[in-house]
Design a protein around this motif. Structure first.
Motif, short mmCIF file in Angstrom:
data_model
loop_
_atom_site.label_atom_id
_atom_site.label_comp_id
_atom_site.label_asym_id
_atom_site.label_seq_id
_atom_site.Cartn_x
_atom_site.Cartn_y
_atom_site.Cartn_z
N ALA A 301 0.83 -1.21 0.00
CA ALA A 301 0.00 0.00 0.00
C ALA A 301 0.86 1.26 0.00
O ALA A 301 1.94 1.30 0.59
N MET A 302 0.36 2.30 -0.69
CA MET A 302 1.00 3.61 -0.62
C MET A 302 0.92 4.13 0.81
O MET A 302 -0.04 3.86 1.54
N LEU A 303 1.90 4.92 1.20
CA LEU A 303 1.98 5.42 2.57
C LEU A 303 1.94 6.94 2.59
O LEU A 303 2.57 7.59 1.76
N PRO A 304 1.23 7.51 3.57
CA PRO A 304 1.20 8.97 3.66
C PRO A 304 2.49 9.52 4.25
O PRO A 304 3.20 8.82 4.97
N VAL A 305 2.77 10.74 3.92
CA VAL A 305 3.88 11.48 4.52
C VAL A 305 3.31 12.80 5.03
O VAL A 305 2.72 13.55 4.26
N PHE A 306 3.44 13.06 6.32
CA PHE A 306 3.02 14.32 6.92
C PHE A 306 4.27 15.08 7.34
O PHE A 306 5.19 14.50 7.90
N ALA A 307 4.30 16.38 7.06
CA ALA A 307 5.47 17.18 7.43
C ALA A 307 5.01 18.50 8.01
O ALA A 307 4.02 19.09 7.56
N TYR A 308 5.75 18.98 9.01
CA TYR A 308 5.37 20.19 9.75
C TYR A 308 6.63 20.93 10.15
O TYR A 308 7.56 20.34 10.72
N GLY A 309 6.69 22.21 9.83
CA GLY A 309 7.84 23.00 10.22
C GLY A 309 8.62 23.50 9.02
O GLY A 309 8.19 23.33 7.87
N PRO A 310 9.79 24.09 9.23
CA PRO A 310 10.58 24.62 8.12
C PRO A 310 10.97 23.53 7.13
O PRO A 310 11.46 22.47 7.53
N GLY A 311 10.72 23.76 5.85
CA GLY A 311 11.02 22.78 4.82
C GLY A 311 9.94 21.77 4.59
O GLY A 311 10.08 20.87 3.74
N ALA A 312 8.80 21.87 5.30
CA ALA A 312 7.74 20.87 5.18
C ALA A 312 7.18 20.79 3.77
O ALA A 312 6.74 19.73 3.32
N ASP A 313 7.17 21.91 3.05
CA ASP A 313 6.61 21.93 1.70
C ASP A 313 7.40 21.05 0.73
O ASP A 313 6.89 20.67 -0.33
N LYS A 314 8.62 20.68 1.09
CA LYS A 314 9.44 19.83 0.22
C LYS A 314 8.94 18.39 0.20
O LYS A 314 9.41 17.58 -0.61
N PHE A 315 7.99 18.05 1.08
CA PHE A 315 7.55 16.67 1.20
C PHE A 315 6.14 16.45 0.65
O PHE A 315 5.53 15.42 0.91
N CYS A 316 5.64 17.41 -0.12
CA CYS A 316 4.38 17.23 -0.83
C CYS A 316 4.60 16.38 -2.07
O CYS A 316 5.72 16.20 -2.53
N GLY A 317 3.50 15.84 -2.61
CA GLY A 317 3.59 15.07 -3.84
C GLY A 317 3.67 13.59 -3.60
O GLY A 317 3.54 13.10 -2.47
N THR A 318 3.89 12.84 -4.68
CA THR A 318 4.01 11.38 -4.63
C THR A 318 5.39 10.99 -5.13
O THR A 318 5.83 11.47 -6.19
N TYR A 319 6.08 10.15 -4.38
CA TYR A 319 7.47 9.86 -4.70
C TYR A 319 7.87 8.54 -4.06
O TYR A 319 7.17 8.00 -3.20
N MET A 320 9.04 8.03 -4.45
CA MET A 320 9.58 6.81 -3.86
C MET A 320 10.04 7.09 -2.43
O MET A 320 10.43 8.21 -2.08
N ASN A 321 10.06 6.05 -1.61
CA ASN A 321 10.47 6.23 -0.22
C ASN A 321 11.93 6.68 -0.09
O ASN A 321 12.30 7.33 0.89
N THR A 322 12.75 6.38 -1.07
CA THR A 322 14.14 6.80 -1.04
C THR A 322 14.28 8.32 -1.09
O THR A 322 15.31 8.88 -0.69
N GLU A 323 13.24 9.00 -1.56
CA GLU A 323 13.29 10.46 -1.69
C GLU A 323 13.28 11.17 -0.33
O GLU A 323 13.73 12.29 -0.21
N SER A 330 18.81 17.56 1.58
CA SER A 330 18.86 18.76 0.76
C SER A 330 18.57 20.04 1.56
O SER A 330 18.89 21.14 1.10
N LEU A 331 17.95 19.89 2.73
CA LEU A 331 17.65 21.05 3.56
C LEU A 331 18.84 21.53 4.36
O LEU A 331 18.81 22.62 4.94
N ILE A 332 19.88 20.71 4.43
CA ILE A 332 21.05 21.05 5.22
C ILE A 332 22.11 21.65 4.31
O ILE A 332 22.60 20.99 3.39
N LYS A 333 22.47 22.87 4.55
CA LYS A 333 23.45 23.58 3.71
C LYS A 333 24.86 23.31 4.19
O LYS A 333 25.11 23.18 5.36
#
Length: 333
Positions: A301-323, A330-333
């Motif tokens: 089954a597909m799994l949800p991803v919930f994100a909250y806080g700075p950078g949370a918008d980077k986790f929208c969409g549908t993607y492989m778990n490796t992402e 990528s959030l760490i400079k």
């Protein structure tokens, strides 16, 4: 899976990761107030694929979340050729940030070991727990004292780890521990019930505080609600619900910290689904729920991803778990 990372955009960032179960979360969201994951969290979905088989098992799924790489189904953070893949724990440790791993289950199970160990076989508990001697994590909390004391390799692992860790036997002892901490509390092996419902939340809160002590520039914490999976294997609807409620309280601790801290990204997802639970009927007013499991094993089954806080918008969409690991990095400079 929950990650808490304390980051000030460049200097400091916290990531909290949590492991969950989709249909269990769906039931709690529909029939409890407040819901498990607030509606103001960013949402996405991840799919899983091991090299050889569907569905993905915890070793491959957890290792994909930990490393950003696909895995054979029994490998723990290790390539098909037997080369270790660096995990998120390694990534943050190498950047001087403290790292924690918490599980409401055995510390040698697949998901927690993916964040501190490497092996071509998930059941190689001696090999996996020996990786703790490298000292690359600052905090470990879960059950499974037998993994330290009943060993085939003859190593006095408690004695070896006590050279660099404060070894405590209760979640209540984390606060007073000095320096790096290993907490092996056998109560974390018990199924959730009313008397111990806050145990994972208590461990989460204490772990956040301890990692803050370890460094002011941020931290990484992975927290697993392990027995949500057990309930799915047992096809036990009350078990799925109460284990999700326990998990919910831990997520709440992370969100409270994130709101206070302002520099913490909380991610809630899973490495696999178990049981294929489908809600077929229910009454929001009485709390009655009818559910059917389509399996007693893992499902694709597909799994949800919930994100909250700075950078949370980077986790929208549908993607492989490796992402997920790749996007965290990528959030760490």
């Amino acid at each position: 899976m929950k990650a808490d990372m304390n980051v000030k955009r460049n200097p400091s960032f916290n990531i909290l990761g949590f492991g969950t179960l989709y249909c269990g979360a769906k039931i709690i969201n529909n029939y409890s107030k407040p819901p498990v994951c607030p509606h103001n969290m960013f949402r996405g979905a991840n799919s899983r694929a091991a090299f050889s088989l569907l569905p993905v098992f915890p070793a491959a799924g957890g290792s994909a979340l930990a490393t950003g790489e696909r895995h054979d189904n029994r490998h723990i953070s290790m390539s098909p050729e037997g080369v270790p893949y660096p995990s998120l724990s390694d990534f943050f440790h190498d950047r001087g940030l403290p790292v924690g791993v918490v599980t409401l289950g055995n510390i040698a199970d697949a998901t927690p070991t993916a964040f501190y160990g490497h092996s071509v076989e998930r059941d190689n508990a001696d090999e996996l727990t020996r990786c703790l001697m490298d000292g690359r994590i600052d905090l470990l909390c879960g059950s499974g004292i037998r993994e330290f004391t009943r060993r085939k390799d003859g190593i006095d692992l408690v004695g070896e780890l006590e050279k660099q860790y404060d070894f405590v036997r209760s979640v209540d002892g984390i606060d007073a521990a000095k320096g790096k901490v290993i907490c092996i509390d056998e109560a974390m092996d018990d199924a959730a019930e009313e008397a111990n419902l806050t145990l994972l939340a208590d461990a989460t809160r204490a772990s956040i505080a301890k990692l803050q002590e370890r460094g002011g520039d941020g931290f990484f914490l992975m927290v697993e609600g392990a027995k949500i999976d057990y309930a799915g294997h047992s096809r036990c609807l009350p078990g799925s619900i109460i284990e999700m409620l326990s998990f919910d309280l831990a997520v709440a601790e992370a969100l409270k910290f994130a709101d206070t801290n302002g520099e913490t990204l909380v991610i809630v997802t899973a490495d696999h689904e178990t049981g294929g639970l489908v809600v077929v009927d229910g009454d929001e007013h009485t709390g009655r729920v009818t559910g059917v499991y389509v399996s007693d094993d893992h499902t694709p089954a597909m799994l949800p991803v919930f994100a909250y806080g700075p950078g949370a918008d980077k986790f929208c969409g549908t993607y492989m778990n490796t992402e997920i690991a790749r996007r965290i990095k990528s959030l760490i400079k």
